[in-house]
Design a protein around this motif. Structure first.
Motif, PDB file in Angstrom:
ATOM      1  N   ARG A   4       0.735  -1.119  -0.019  1.00  0.00           N
ATOM      2  CA  ARG A   4      -0.210  -0.029   0.062  1.00  0.00           C
ATOM      3  C   ARG A   4       1.403   1.487  -0.298  1.00  0.00           C
ATOM      4  N   PHE A   5       0.835   2.112  -0.255  1.00  0.00           N
ATOM      5  CA  PHE A   5       0.887   3.613  -0.598  1.00  0.00           C
ATOM      6  C   PHE A   5       0.178   4.880  -0.515  1.00  0.00           C
ATOM      7  N   THR A   6       1.306   5.877   0.321  1.00  0.00           N
ATOM      8  CA  THR A   6       1.017   7.003   1.270  1.00  0.00           C
ATOM      9  C   THR A   6       1.546   7.845   0.829  1.00  0.00           C
ATOM     10  N   GLY A  39      -3.501  11.840   2.674  1.00  0.00           N
ATOM     11  CA  GLY A  39      -3.185  10.952   3.036  1.00  0.00           C
ATOM     12  C   GLY A  39      -4.250   9.335   2.882  1.00  0.00           C
ATOM     13  N   GLU A  40      -4.963   9.057   2.352  1.00  0.00           N
ATOM     14  CA  GLU A  40      -4.726   7.694   2.571  1.00  0.00           C
ATOM     15  C   GLU A  40      -3.569   7.377   1.370  1.00  0.00           C
ATOM     16  N   PHE A  41      -4.519   5.806   2.079  1.00  0.00           N
ATOM     17  CA  PHE A  41      -3.369   4.492   1.539  1.00  0.00           C
ATOM     18  C   PHE A  41      -4.310   4.346  -0.327  1.00  0.00           C
ATOM     19  N   ILE A  42      -3.566   4.419  -0.968  1.00  0.00           N
ATOM     20  CA  ILE A  42      -3.761   3.290  -2.399  1.00  0.00           C
ATOM     21  C   ILE A  42      -3.171   1.895  -2.391  1.00  0.00           C
ATOM     22  N   ASP A  43      -4.091   1.002  -2.894  1.00  0.00           N
ATOM     23  CA  ASP A  43      -3.515  -0.613  -3.299  1.00  0.00           C
ATOM     24  C   ASP A  43      -2.628  -0.079  -4.347  1.00  0.00           C
ATOM     25  N   ALA A  44      -1.910  -1.431  -4.433  1.00  0.00           N
ATOM     26  CA  ALA A  44      -0.480  -1.068  -5.822  1.00  0.00           C
ATOM     27  C   ALA A  44      -1.211  -1.545  -6.684  1.00  0.00           C
ATOM     28  N   ASP A  45      -2.088  -2.182  -7.208  1.00  0.00           N
ATOM     29  CA  ASP A  45      -3.172  -1.587  -8.359  1.00  0.00           C
ATOM     30  C   ASP A  45      -3.587  -0.651  -8.897  1.00  0.00           C
ATOM     31  N   THR A  46      -4.013   0.361  -8.377  1.00  0.00           N
ATOM     32  CA  THR A  46      -4.357   1.720  -8.134  1.00  0.00           C
ATOM     33  C   THR A  46      -2.809   2.121  -8.273  1.00  0.00           C
ATOM     34  N   ALA A  47      -1.513   1.883  -7.759  1.00  0.00           N
ATOM     35  CA  ALA A  47      -0.403   2.821  -7.691  1.00  0.00           C
ATOM     36  C   ALA A  47       0.409   2.877  -8.799  1.00  0.00           C
ATOM     37  N   VAL A  48      -0.083   0.862  -9.493  1.00  0.00           N
ATOM     38  CA  VAL A  48      -0.004   0.731 -10.967  1.00  0.00           C
ATOM     39  C   VAL A  48      -0.502   1.926 -12.386  1.00  0.00           C
ATOM     40  N   GLU A  49      -2.046   1.828 -11.897  1.00  0.00           N
ATOM     41  CA  GLU A  49      -2.484   2.377 -12.295  1.00  0.00           C
ATOM     42  C   GLU A  49      -2.641   4.241 -12.840  1.00  0.00           C
ATOM     43  N   TRP A  50      -2.444   4.392 -12.045  1.00  0.00           N
ATOM     44  CA  TRP A  50      -2.449   6.187 -11.549  1.00  0.00           C
ATOM     45  C   TRP A  50      -0.552   6.418 -12.066  1.00  0.00           C
TER      46      TRP A  50
END
Length: 132
Positions: A4-6, A39-50
């Protein structure tokens, strides 16, 4: 896939000024600003999409994905990578005209390396033979 990324600073009362410099160069401006303000987390798939990450793999596939990418990179000309990596980063802050000029100069130097001379000759031989 547990990654997860934030950009967490805002949750602690601090805008993440220095992380924002890198973030805005990786993610569309609106997405970057959203991450910085929420400051919300994004998941790995969203990180790729973004555009924050190149790919997302399952945990059990991680070692193989790293090995595959590493093998692809190390199979290439070390000289080309030695010229390309600094050029890639330096040109990003240049005006477009200056970036093209700088890239052309670096490419000219790279083209004089033995790997490049051999690669260009092989390409020309293949295409000249196949076209006649």
């Amino acid at each position: 896939m547990n990654a997860r990324f934030t950009i967490l600073g805002i949750n602690r009362g601090l805008f993440c000024f220095t992380p924002s410099v890198a973030l805005i160069r990786s993610v569309v401006v609106k997405r970057a600003f959203e991450m910085l303000l929420t400051g919300e987390f994004i998941d790995a798939d969203t990180a790729v999409e973004w555009g924050l990450r190149n790919q997302s793999v399952q945990n059990e596939e991680l070692d193989m994905a790293v090995e595959t990418l590493t093998a692809a990179i190390i199979s290439k000309s070390a000289a080309a990578i030695r010229y390309g990596k600094p050029m890639f980063y330096r040109q990003q802050v240049m005006r477009l005209e200056d970036a093209y000029s700088y890239a052309a100069n670096v490419m000219s130097c790279n083209a004089l390396e033995e790997d490049a001379i051999e690669g260009i000759a092989a390409f020309l031989d293949k295409h000249l033979i196949n076209n006649h």
